[in-house]
Write a protein that holds these residues in place. Structure first.
Motif, PDB file in Angstrom:
ATOM      1  N   TYR A   1      86.618   2.616 -35.214  1.00 19.59           N
ATOM      2  CA  TYR A   1      86.643   2.814 -36.662  1.00 19.59           C
ATOM      3  C   TYR A   1      87.150   1.570 -37.385  1.00 19.59           C
ATOM      4  CZ  TYR A   1      85.726   7.847 -36.481  1.00 19.59           C
ATOM      5  OH  TYR A   1      85.160   9.080 -36.311  1.00 19.59           O
ATOM      6  N   LEU A   2      88.193   0.935 -36.849  1.00 19.88           N
ATOM      7  CA  LEU A   2      88.741  -0.254 -37.499  1.00 19.88           C
ATOM      8  C   LEU A   2      87.758  -1.423 -37.464  1.00 19.88           C
ATOM      9  CD1 LEU A   2      92.437  -0.214 -36.287  1.00 19.88           C
ATOM     10  CD2 LEU A   2      91.587   0.297 -38.564  1.00 19.88           C
ATOM     11  N   ILE A   3      87.168  -1.670 -36.300  1.00 19.54           N
ATOM     12  CA  ILE A   3      86.240  -2.794 -36.174  1.00 19.54           C
ATOM     13  C   ILE A   3      84.969  -2.547 -36.984  1.00 19.54           C
ATOM     14  CG2 ILE A   3      84.772  -4.048 -34.545  1.00 19.54           C
ATOM     15  CD1 ILE A   3      87.027  -3.729 -32.497  1.00 19.54           C
ATOM     16  N   ALA A   4      84.431  -1.342 -36.903  1.00 20.80           N
ATOM     17  CA  ALA A   4      83.200  -1.041 -37.635  1.00 20.80           C
ATOM     18  C   ALA A   4      83.421  -1.107 -39.141  1.00 20.80           C
ATOM     19  CB  ALA A   4      82.682   0.339 -37.241  1.00 20.80           C
ATOM     20  N   GLY A   5      84.553  -0.598 -39.617  1.00 28.15           N
ATOM     21  CA  GLY A   5      84.838  -0.663 -41.045  1.00 28.15           C
ATOM     22  C   GLY A   5      84.953  -2.092 -41.524  1.00 28.15           C
ATOM     23  N   MET A   6      85.636  -2.909 -40.742  1.00 33.85           N
ATOM     24  CA  MET A   6      85.797  -4.309 -41.122  1.00 33.85           C
ATOM     25  C   MET A   6      84.448  -5.029 -41.119  1.00 33.85           C
ATOM     26  SD  MET A   6      88.339  -7.183 -39.534  1.00 33.85           S
ATOM     27  CE  MET A   6      87.555  -7.185 -37.946  1.00 33.85           C
ATOM     28  N   LEU A   7      83.615  -4.789 -40.114  1.00 36.35           N
ATOM     29  CA  LEU A   7      82.323  -5.455 -40.044  1.00 36.35           C
ATOM     30  C   LEU A   7      81.355  -4.989 -41.129  1.00 36.35           C
ATOM     31  CD1 LEU A   7      81.685  -5.621 -36.187  1.00 36.35           C
ATOM     32  CD2 LEU A   7      82.284  -7.482 -37.731  1.00 36.35           C
ATOM     33  N   VAL A   8      81.299  -3.683 -41.361  1.00 37.38           N
ATOM     34  CA  VAL A   8      80.355  -3.158 -42.351  1.00 37.38           C
ATOM     35  C   VAL A   8      80.743  -3.598 -43.754  1.00 37.38           C
ATOM     36  CG1 VAL A   8      79.522  -1.041 -43.441  1.00 37.38           C
ATOM     37  CG2 VAL A   8      79.574  -1.211 -40.961  1.00 37.38           C
ATOM     38  N   TRP A   9      81.998  -3.349 -44.138  1.00 36.19           N
ATOM     39  CA  TRP A   9      82.409  -3.693 -45.503  1.00 36.19           C
ATOM     40  C   TRP A   9      82.562  -5.194 -45.681  1.00 36.19           C
ATOM     41  CZ3 TRP A   9      81.712  -0.576 -49.352  1.00 36.19           C
ATOM     42  CH2 TRP A   9      81.594   0.787 -49.087  1.00 36.19           C
ATOM     43  N   GLY A  10      82.948  -5.908 -44.623  1.00 37.24           N
ATOM     44  CA  GLY A  10      82.964  -7.365 -44.688  1.00 37.24           C
ATOM     45  C   GLY A  10      81.559  -7.921 -44.837  1.00 37.24           C
TER      46      GLY A  10
END
Length: 77
Positions: free
Chosen positions: A30-39
Motif C-alpha cells: 500500500y505504501l509503495i503503490a500509493g507513492m508510485l501512483v500519486w507521485g
C-alpha cells in the motif's frame, strides 16, 4: 490391545492459515503503490505545467498518507 486406535498424525493437517498472514507485505505494498501512483500523477502534472518536480513531491507525500490511511482502515493497525 483390542479396540484401540493408533494416535492421530497431525503433521499433514495444518488447517487454514492465521488471519493476519501477509499483513506486513500488504502494508508495504500500500505504501509503495500509493507513492508510485500519486507521485506519477504529480509527475504528469509537473510535465504539463512545466514545474521542476513540485507536484511530484506533493503527490508522493499524498500517496504515502493515503497508503497509511488504507493500512489503518483495512488492517486496523
Amino acid at each position: 490391545m483390542t479396540g484401540q486406535e493408533p494416535p492421530h498424525d497431525n503433521r499433514g493437517d495444518e488447517g487454514p492459515p492465521p488471519p493476519d498472514t501477509g499483513a506486513g507485505m500488504t502494508a508495504v505494498t500500500y505504501l509503495i503503490a500509493g507513492m508510485l501512483v500519486w507521485g506519477g500523477i504529480g509527475w504528469l502534472v509537473d510535465h504539463y505545467v512545466g514545474t521542476p518536480g513540485i507536484f511530484t513531491g506533493i503527490g508522493s507525500v499524498l500517496g504515502i498518507g493515503l497508503g497509511v490511511y488504507l493500512i489503518v482502515r483495512r488492517l486496523g493497525a
